[in-house]
Design a protein around this motif. Structure first.
Motif, PDB file in Angstrom:
ATOM      1  N   ILE A   1       0.846  -1.201   0.000  1.00  0.00           N
ATOM      2  CA  ILE A   1       0.000   0.000   0.000  1.00  0.00           C
ATOM      3  C   ILE A   1       0.880   1.249   0.000  1.00  0.00           C
ATOM      4  O   ILE A   1       0.616   2.203  -0.740  1.00  0.00           O
ATOM      5  CB  ILE A   1      -0.963  -0.020   1.206  1.00  0.00           C
ATOM      6  N   GLU A   2       1.944   1.245   0.802  1.00  0.00           N
ATOM      7  CA  GLU A   2       2.872   2.381   0.810  1.00  0.00           C
ATOM      8  C   GLU A   2       3.526   2.571  -0.559  1.00  0.00           C
ATOM      9  O   GLU A   2       3.658   3.690  -1.040  1.00  0.00           O
ATOM     10  CB  GLU A   2       3.939   2.193   1.883  1.00  0.00           C
ATOM     11  N   GLN A   3       3.944   1.469  -1.192  1.00  0.00           N
ATOM     12  CA  GLN A   3       4.547   1.560  -2.517  1.00  0.00           C
ATOM     13  C   GLN A   3       3.552   2.129  -3.531  1.00  0.00           C
ATOM     14  O   GLN A   3       3.930   2.954  -4.371  1.00  0.00           O
ATOM     15  CB  GLN A   3       5.034   0.182  -2.982  1.00  0.00           C
ATOM     16  N   ASP A   4       2.300   1.701  -3.439  1.00  0.00           N
ATOM     17  CA  ASP A   4       1.281   2.232  -4.353  1.00  0.00           C
ATOM     18  C   ASP A   4       1.102   3.729  -4.163  1.00  0.00           C
ATOM     19  O   ASP A   4       1.033   4.492  -5.130  1.00  0.00           O
ATOM     20  CB  ASP A   4      -0.062   1.535  -4.135  1.00  0.00           C
ATOM     21  N   ILE A   5       1.026   4.150  -2.919  1.00  0.00           N
ATOM     22  CA  ILE A   5       0.816   5.575  -2.638  1.00  0.00           C
ATOM     23  C   ILE A   5       2.013   6.393  -3.120  1.00  0.00           C
ATOM     24  O   ILE A   5       1.845   7.419  -3.792  1.00  0.00           O
ATOM     25  CB  ILE A   5       0.551   5.798  -1.132  1.00  0.00           C
ATOM     26  N   TYR A   6       3.228   5.943  -2.808  1.00  0.00           N
ATOM     27  CA  TYR A   6       4.422   6.685  -3.227  1.00  0.00           C
ATOM     28  C   TYR A   6       4.539   6.733  -4.745  1.00  0.00           C
ATOM     29  O   TYR A   6       4.884   7.766  -5.320  1.00  0.00           O
ATOM     30  CB  TYR A   6       5.681   6.072  -2.617  1.00  0.00           C
ATOM     31  N   SER A   7       4.246   5.614  -5.399  1.00  0.00           N
ATOM     32  CA  SER A   7       4.357   5.608  -6.862  1.00  0.00           C
ATOM     33  C   SER A   7       3.301   6.518  -7.496  1.00  0.00           C
ATOM     34  O   SER A   7       3.572   7.186  -8.493  1.00  0.00           O
ATOM     35  CB  SER A   7       4.238   4.193  -7.408  1.00  0.00           C
ATOM     36  N   LYS A   8       2.112   6.576  -6.904  1.00  0.00           N
ATOM     37  CA  LYS A   8       1.071   7.443  -7.467  1.00  0.00           C
ATOM     38  C   LYS A   8       1.378   8.921  -7.220  1.00  0.00           C
ATOM     39  O   LYS A   8       1.092   9.762  -8.076  1.00  0.00           O
ATOM     40  CB  LYS A   8      -0.294   7.049  -6.927  1.00  0.00           C
ATOM     41  N   PHE A   9       1.991   9.224  -6.086  1.00  0.00           N
ATOM     42  CA  PHE A   9       2.402  10.612  -5.860  1.00  0.00           C
ATOM     43  C   PHE A   9       3.563  11.000  -6.777  1.00  0.00           C
ATOM     44  O   PHE A   9       3.619  12.126  -7.263  1.00  0.00           O
ATOM     45  CB  PHE A   9       2.767  10.874  -4.397  1.00  0.00           C
ATOM     46  N   LEU A  10       4.466  10.058  -7.028  1.00  0.00           N
ATOM     47  CA  LEU A  10       5.535  10.320  -7.985  1.00  0.00           C
ATOM     48  C   LEU A  10       4.943  10.567  -9.372  1.00  0.00           C
ATOM     49  O   LEU A  10       5.322  11.525 -10.062  1.00  0.00           O
ATOM     50  CB  LEU A  10       6.518   9.146  -8.032  1.00  0.00           C
ATOM     51  N   LYS A  11       3.993   9.730  -9.769  1.00  0.00           N
ATOM     52  CA  LYS A  11       3.338   9.903 -11.065  1.00  0.00           C
ATOM     53  C   LYS A  11       2.598  11.244 -11.114  1.00  0.00           C
ATOM     54  O   LYS A  11       2.623  11.955 -12.120  1.00  0.00           O
ATOM     55  CB  LYS A  11       2.343   8.774 -11.305  1.00  0.00           C
ATOM     56  N   TYR A  12       1.963  11.621 -10.003  1.00  0.00           N
ATOM     57  CA  TYR A  12       1.248  12.901  -9.950  1.00  0.00           C
ATOM     58  C   TYR A  12       2.219  14.075 -10.087  1.00  0.00           C
ATOM     59  O   TYR A  12       1.938  15.035 -10.807  1.00  0.00           O
ATOM     60  CB  TYR A  12       0.458  13.018  -8.645  1.00  0.00           C
ATOM     61  N   ASN A  13       3.370  14.006  -9.423  1.00  0.00           N
ATOM     62  CA  ASN A  13       4.355  15.089  -9.531  1.00  0.00           C
ATOM     63  C   ASN A  13       4.895  15.205 -10.950  1.00  0.00           C
ATOM     64  O   ASN A  13       5.064  16.308 -11.476  1.00  0.00           O
ATOM     65  CB  ASN A  13       5.494  14.876  -8.533  1.00  0.00           C
ATOM     66  N   ILE A  14       5.165  14.071 -11.584  1.00  0.00           N
ATOM     67  CA  ILE A  14       5.631  14.094 -12.968  1.00  0.00           C
ATOM     68  C   ILE A  14       4.529  14.645 -13.869  1.00  0.00           C
ATOM     69  O   ILE A  14       4.784  15.448 -14.774  1.00  0.00           O
ATOM     70  CB  ILE A  14       6.083  12.692 -13.406  1.00  0.00           C
ATOM     71  N   PHE A  15       3.285  14.231 -13.608  1.00  0.00           N
ATOM     72  CA  PHE A  15       2.139  14.748 -14.367  1.00  0.00           C
ATOM     73  C   PHE A  15       2.035  16.261 -14.231  1.00  0.00           C
ATOM     74  O   PHE A  15       1.846  16.972 -15.225  1.00  0.00           O
ATOM     75  CB  PHE A  15       0.856  14.064 -13.880  1.00  0.00           C
ATOM     76  N   GLN A  16       2.176  16.775 -13.005  1.00  0.00           N
ATOM     77  CA  GLN A  16       2.097  18.224 -12.781  1.00  0.00           C
ATOM     78  C   GLN A  16       3.198  18.959 -13.534  1.00  0.00           C
ATOM     79  O   GLN A  16       2.975  20.015 -14.104  1.00  0.00           O
ATOM     80  CB  GLN A  16       2.192  18.542 -11.282  1.00  0.00           C
ATOM     81  N   TYR A  17       4.403  18.403 -13.532  1.00  0.00           N
ATOM     82  CA  TYR A  17       5.517  19.023 -14.244  1.00  0.00           C
ATOM     83  C   TYR A  17       5.198  19.105 -15.739  1.00  0.00           C
ATOM     84  O   TYR A  17       5.339  20.160 -16.356  1.00  0.00           O
ATOM     85  CB  TYR A  17       6.808  18.235 -14.015  1.00  0.00           C
ATOM     86  N   TYR A  18       4.796  17.984 -16.316  1.00  0.00           N
ATOM     87  CA  TYR A  18       4.488  17.963 -17.742  1.00  0.00           C
ATOM     88  C   TYR A  18       3.290  18.859 -18.065  1.00  0.00           C
ATOM     89  O   TYR A  18       3.273  19.527 -19.094  1.00  0.00           O
ATOM     90  CB  TYR A  18       4.218  16.543 -18.235  1.00  0.00           C
ATOM     91  N   GLU A  19       2.290  18.860 -17.197  1.00  0.00           N
ATOM     92  CA  GLU A  19       1.119  19.708 -17.444  1.00  0.00           C
ATOM     93  C   GLU A  19       1.519  21.179 -17.495  1.00  0.00           C
ATOM     94  O   GLU A  19       1.125  21.905 -18.419  1.00  0.00           O
ATOM     95  CB  GLU A  19       0.057  19.489 -16.361  1.00  0.00           C
ATOM     96  N   ASN A  20       2.296  21.641 -16.537  1.00  0.00           N
ATOM     97  CA  ASN A  20       2.743  23.037 -16.531  1.00  0.00           C
ATOM     98  C   ASN A  20       3.595  23.356 -17.751  1.00  0.00           C
ATOM     99  O   ASN A  20       3.430  24.400 -18.387  1.00  0.00           O
ATOM    100  CB  ASN A  20       3.511  23.358 -15.247  1.00  0.00           C
ATOM    101  N   TYR A  21       4.496  22.441 -18.087  1.00  0.00           N
ATOM    102  CA  TYR A  21       5.381  22.638 -19.233  1.00  0.00           C
ATOM    103  C   TYR A  21       4.579  22.689 -20.534  1.00  0.00           C
ATOM    104  O   TYR A  21       4.791  23.569 -21.379  1.00  0.00           O
ATOM    105  CB  TYR A  21       6.427  21.517 -19.268  1.00  0.00           C
ATOM    106  N   PHE A  22       3.651  21.767 -20.701  1.00  0.00           N
ATOM    107  CA  PHE A  22       2.856  21.737 -21.933  1.00  0.00           C
ATOM    108  C   PHE A  22       1.925  22.945 -22.031  1.00  0.00           C
ATOM    109  O   PHE A  22       1.688  23.453 -23.120  1.00  0.00           O
ATOM    110  CB  PHE A  22       2.050  20.449 -22.035  1.00  0.00           C
ATOM    111  N   ASN A  23       1.390  23.403 -20.903  1.00  0.00           N
ATOM    112  CA  ASN A  23       0.552  24.605 -20.939  1.00  0.00           C
ATOM    113  C   ASN A  23       1.361  25.806 -21.417  1.00  0.00           C
ATOM    114  O   ASN A  23       0.868  26.627 -22.195  1.00  0.00           O
ATOM    115  CB  ASN A  23      -0.054  24.879 -19.567  1.00  0.00           C
TER     116      ASN A  23
END
Length: 150
Positions: free
Chosen positions: A44-66
């Motif tokens: 469960i901890e690995q799932d949460i950490y991996s999803k937050f990592l994915k969310y941070n990468i998503f936020q970076y790409y979203e800001n960059y693409f905007n």
């Protein structure tokens, strides 16, 4: 309840909260942060950490693409602002991110980043402004839509 608060204060607090609500909505509904792949604490901890990592990468790409999208639109003389389609970006990240993480060479990262840029900047969403004229209230129905009088 404090009597010193006025309606304007509540509106301001709600507007400050709106960014938090939309980010939580993205985490919960688009990245499925509440769905776990296992029952043990470590999984469960690995799932949460991996999803937050994915969310941070998503936020970076979203800001960059905007920034990319709006820069190219301004160069074409378009004044409206646009933003990347979040669902499309998340879909592509789920597809390309494991490849980029498992093969972290410059060529692979550049190749899949280029694919992300090409696919995500093709069809951006237009930022909707608040309408200048308020909506007209609808007439109250006498019966519910599902109710059929005999």
């Amino acid at each position: 309840m404090d009597k010193n608060f006025i309606i304007k204060d509540f509106k301001e607090l709600y507007n400050l909260r709106w960014g938090i609500e939309t980010n939580y909505n993205t985490l919960k509904n688009r990245l499925a942060i509440e769905n776990y792949t296992g029952k043990r604490k470590i999984t469960i901890e690995q799932d949460i950490y991996s999803k937050f990592l994915k969310y941070n990468i998503f936020q970076y790409y979203e800001n960059y693409f905007n920034l990319l999208i709006n820069r190219t639109k301004r160069q074409k003389g378009i004044k409206e602002t646009y933003k990347v389609n979040q669902a499309h970006l998340i879909r592509k990240l789920k597809k390309y991110l494991p490849i980029m993480i498992l093969n972290p060479t410059k060529e692979i990262i550049r190749k899949y980043t280029r694919k992300l840029i090409d696919s995500c900047t093709k069809s951006p969403n237009k930022n909707m402004k608040k309408p200048s004229t308020p909506r007209k209230p609808k007439k109250q129905r006498k019966f519910n839509m599902n109710y059929k009088p005999i």
